[in-house]
Design a protein around this motif. Structure first.
Motif, PDB file in Angstrom:
ATOM      1  N   ILE A 153      25.870 -13.503 -47.027  1.00 19.13           N
ATOM      2  CA  ILE A 153      24.926 -12.845 -46.119  1.00 19.13           C
ATOM      3  C   ILE A 153      24.098 -11.816 -46.879  1.00 19.13           C
ATOM      4  CG2 ILE A 153      24.732 -11.309 -44.114  1.00 19.13           C
ATOM      5  CD1 ILE A 153      27.224 -12.717 -42.980  1.00 19.13           C
ATOM      6  N   ASN A 154      24.758 -11.076 -47.767  1.00 21.80           N
ATOM      7  CA  ASN A 154      24.023 -10.107 -48.593  1.00 21.80           C
ATOM      8  C   ASN A 154      22.954 -10.800 -49.431  1.00 21.80           C
ATOM      9  OD1 ASN A 154      25.563  -7.992 -47.625  1.00 21.80           O
ATOM     10  ND2 ASN A 154      26.977  -7.996 -49.353  1.00 21.80           N
ATOM     11  N   GLN A 155      23.272 -11.995 -49.934  1.00 19.79           N
ATOM     12  CA  GLN A 155      22.310 -12.740 -50.749  1.00 19.79           C
ATOM     13  C   GLN A 155      21.106 -13.173 -49.911  1.00 19.79           C
ATOM     14  OE1 GLN A 155      22.264 -12.958 -53.919  1.00 19.79           O
ATOM     15  NE2 GLN A 155      20.506 -14.332 -54.099  1.00 19.79           N
ATOM     16  N   ILE A 156      21.348 -13.586 -48.671  1.00 21.29           N
ATOM     17  CA  ILE A 156      20.232 -13.934 -47.787  1.00 21.29           C
ATOM     18  C   ILE A 156      19.336 -12.722 -47.578  1.00 21.29           C
ATOM     19  CG2 ILE A 156      19.587 -14.667 -45.451  1.00 21.29           C
ATOM     20  CD1 ILE A 156      22.165 -16.251 -45.318  1.00 21.29           C
ATOM     21  N   ALA A 157      19.961 -11.556 -47.369  1.00 22.09           N
ATOM     22  CA  ALA A 157      19.191 -10.326 -47.164  1.00 22.09           C
ATOM     23  C   ALA A 157      18.339  -9.994 -48.386  1.00 22.09           C
ATOM     24  CB  ALA A 157      20.134  -9.167 -46.852  1.00 22.09           C
ATOM     25  N   ILE A 158      18.913 -10.156 -49.574  1.00 20.10           N
ATOM     26  CA  ILE A 158      18.181  -9.884 -50.813  1.00 20.10           C
ATOM     27  C   ILE A 158      16.973 -10.818 -50.922  1.00 20.10           C
ATOM     28  CG2 ILE A 158      18.314 -10.041 -53.338  1.00 20.10           C
ATOM     29  CD1 ILE A 158      21.248  -9.133 -53.079  1.00 20.10           C
ATOM     30  N   GLN A 159      17.162 -12.087 -50.577  1.00 15.86           N
ATOM     31  CA  GLN A 159      16.051 -13.041 -50.632  1.00 15.86           C
ATOM     32  C   GLN A 159      14.963 -12.674 -49.628  1.00 15.86           C
ATOM     33  OE1 GLN A 159      17.932 -16.837 -50.055  1.00 15.86           O
ATOM     34  NE2 GLN A 159      18.613 -16.979 -52.180  1.00 15.86           N
ATOM     35  N   LEU A 160      15.354 -12.227 -48.440  1.00 19.43           N
ATOM     36  CA  LEU A 160      14.376 -11.799 -47.448  1.00 19.43           C
ATOM     37  C   LEU A 160      13.564 -10.613 -47.949  1.00 19.43           C
ATOM     38  CD1 LEU A 160      16.485 -12.044 -44.163  1.00 19.43           C
ATOM     39  CD2 LEU A 160      14.497 -13.439 -44.745  1.00 19.43           C
ATOM     40  N   ILE A 161      14.234  -9.679 -48.593  1.00 15.89           N
ATOM     41  CA  ILE A 161      13.557  -8.494 -49.123  1.00 15.89           C
ATOM     42  C   ILE A 161      12.587  -8.882 -50.229  1.00 15.89           C
ATOM     43  CG2 ILE A 161      13.896  -6.350 -50.427  1.00 15.89           C
ATOM     44  CD1 ILE A 161      16.579  -6.056 -48.901  1.00 15.89           C
ATOM     45  N   CYS A 162      13.033  -9.780 -51.102  1.00 12.84           N
ATOM     46  CA  CYS A 162      12.204 -10.166 -52.251  1.00 12.84           C
ATOM     47  C   CYS A 162      11.009 -11.025 -51.847  1.00 12.84           C
ATOM     48  CB  CYS A 162      13.055 -10.933 -53.273  1.00 12.84           C
ATOM     49  SG  CYS A 162      14.311  -9.937 -54.084  1.00 12.84           S
ATOM     50  N   LYS A 163      11.172 -11.826 -50.794  1.00 11.33           N
ATOM     51  CA  LYS A 163      10.145 -12.808 -50.466  1.00 11.33           C
ATOM     52  C   LYS A 163       9.195 -12.383 -49.359  1.00 11.33           C
ATOM     53  CE  LYS A 163      13.147 -16.589 -51.947  1.00 11.33           C
ATOM     54  NZ  LYS A 163      12.461 -16.781 -53.228  1.00 11.33           N
ATOM     55  N   ARG A 164       9.495 -11.309 -48.651  1.00 13.37           N
ATOM     56  CA  ARG A 164       8.620 -10.898 -47.564  1.00 13.37           C
ATOM     57  C   ARG A 164       7.353 -10.253 -48.107  1.00 13.37           C
ATOM     58  NH1 ARG A 164      10.892  -6.459 -43.653  1.00 13.37           N
ATOM     59  NH2 ARG A 164       8.805  -6.818 -42.819  1.00 13.37           N
ATOM     60  N   ILE A 165       6.289 -10.304 -47.321  1.00 15.27           N
ATOM     61  CA  ILE A 165       5.034  -9.656 -47.683  1.00 15.27           C
ATOM     62  C   ILE A 165       5.181  -8.163 -47.438  1.00 15.27           C
ATOM     63  CG2 ILE A 165       2.575  -9.455 -47.096  1.00 15.27           C
ATOM     64  CD1 ILE A 165       2.677 -12.381 -46.222  1.00 15.27           C
TER      65      ILE A 165
END
Length: 328
Positions: free
Chosen positions: A274-286
């Motif tokens: 779940i933490n990894q999903i959050a990191i990806q969301l942070i990195c990929k969001r505008i």
């Protein structure tokens, strides 16, 4: 029996779960174009029947292999392993194709593979496979992965599970035009309201996380790779230092996405996943028009203080400080 790549991927997925899987679930976990899944399932059913396994399908529930036990699963896993080594349809010929095959093969195996075995699979000489391995060894450095060789055992790739997933995602992403996966993903939430992707995209939109189309596709591919790895037993067992990003709303969104996927395809995401999903969301969001949070200013202050400590250079310009903070 020579099995096609799609047939093997679907059977491997069915082996790994004790729950029904819909066509959309199978497409998401394997990366197979969902328009092809139903046709592939006809062949998969016949294949399983030839090995005395029954594939049960139920409307609105999906597919499941009936009567699985540890002995039958072991038997089926051996059949699949043999088919993967023997199938001719995956034999690459170009050097870049061979290197991609070798990299994926080593990551999927998660154990030592003899160099002669790889050479036999690819129908090439030992000298050619050695040359390919040198290039692969160089290529995986950017993913923080490395080779480990052991006499009489062979070679394997070592590194964190997070890093092992990166080249798998990159390979899928760089082949979007060929596989038409990009358009498949984008069309899924327009034409198929009950698809897994549609549900994930709805969660992202409801929480006002903006992504470009191509970034959204990249995120879905990474998530698909994660689902596939988890269902094959390869899970993340630790997280990086999350103190600089603790409290961000992406962690709540990640939990919602993980719960949604688990309810749909029974793929459990542990805390680290779940933490990894959050990191990806942070990195990929505008990040345009996102106001810096309090912790971002704290982090920017610490960075500038460390710069001053080591170089005696003091940055007093607020505009510069603001730009540093929004990088967070």
């Amino acid at each position: 029996m020579n099995l096609k790549k799609n047939e093997i991927e679907i059977i491997k997925l069915l082996i790994s779960t004790s729950h029904y899987l819909t066509s959309y679930d199978i497409a998401t976990a394997t990366g197979i174009n969902r328009r092809l899944v139903r046709d592939e399932m006809i062949h998969v059913k016949e294949i399983l029947k030839s090995f005395n396994f029954e594939l049960v399908s139920k409307t609105s529930k999906g597919y499941i292999i009936k009567g699985k036990c540890s002995e039958s699963i072991s038997k089926l896993e051996k059949i699949i392993a043999d088919a993967e080594r023997q199938r001719e349809s995956v034999f690459p010929t170009l050097p870049i194709e061979r290197r991609n095959y070798i990299l994926k093969r080593l990551i999927d195996e998660n154990d030592y593979i003899k160099i002669d075995e790889l050479a036999d699979e690819l129908l090439i000489s030992r000298s050619t496979i050695s040359s390919d391995l040198k290039r692969v060894k160089h290529d995986i450095k950017k993913y923080h992965l490395s080779f480990r060789q052991k006499p009489n055992y062979g070679i394997c790739i070592i590194g964190d599970e997070v890093d092992k997933r990166k080249p798998l995602g990159d390979y899928l992403f760089t082949n979007l035009n060929e596989s038409k996966m990009f358009y498949d993903y984008l069309n899924s939430y327009i034409t198929q309201s009950n698809s897994v992707e549609n549900g994930i995209i709805d969660i992202i939109k409801r929480n006002h996380i903006e992504m470009s189309d191509i970034t959204l596709c990249d995120f879905l591919i990474c998530l698909s790779v994660s689902v596939s790895r988890i269902m094959l037993g390869h899970v993340i067992t630790k997280s990086p230092d999350l103190s600089p990003i603790q409290g961000r709303m992406e962690f709540t969104v990640a939990k919602e996405i993980a719960t949604f996927i688990e309810n749909r395809i029974h793929c459990h995401f542990n805390e680290f996943e779940i933490n990894q999903i959050a990191i990806q969301l942070i990195c990929k969001r505008i990040t345009t028009d996102i106001k810096p949070r309090h912790e971002a200013f704290i982090l920017a202050t610490e960075i500038l203080q460390e710069i001053k400590k080591q170089t005696l250079i003091d940055f007093n310009d607020y505009g510069f400080f603001f730009k540093i903070s929004i990088l967070y």
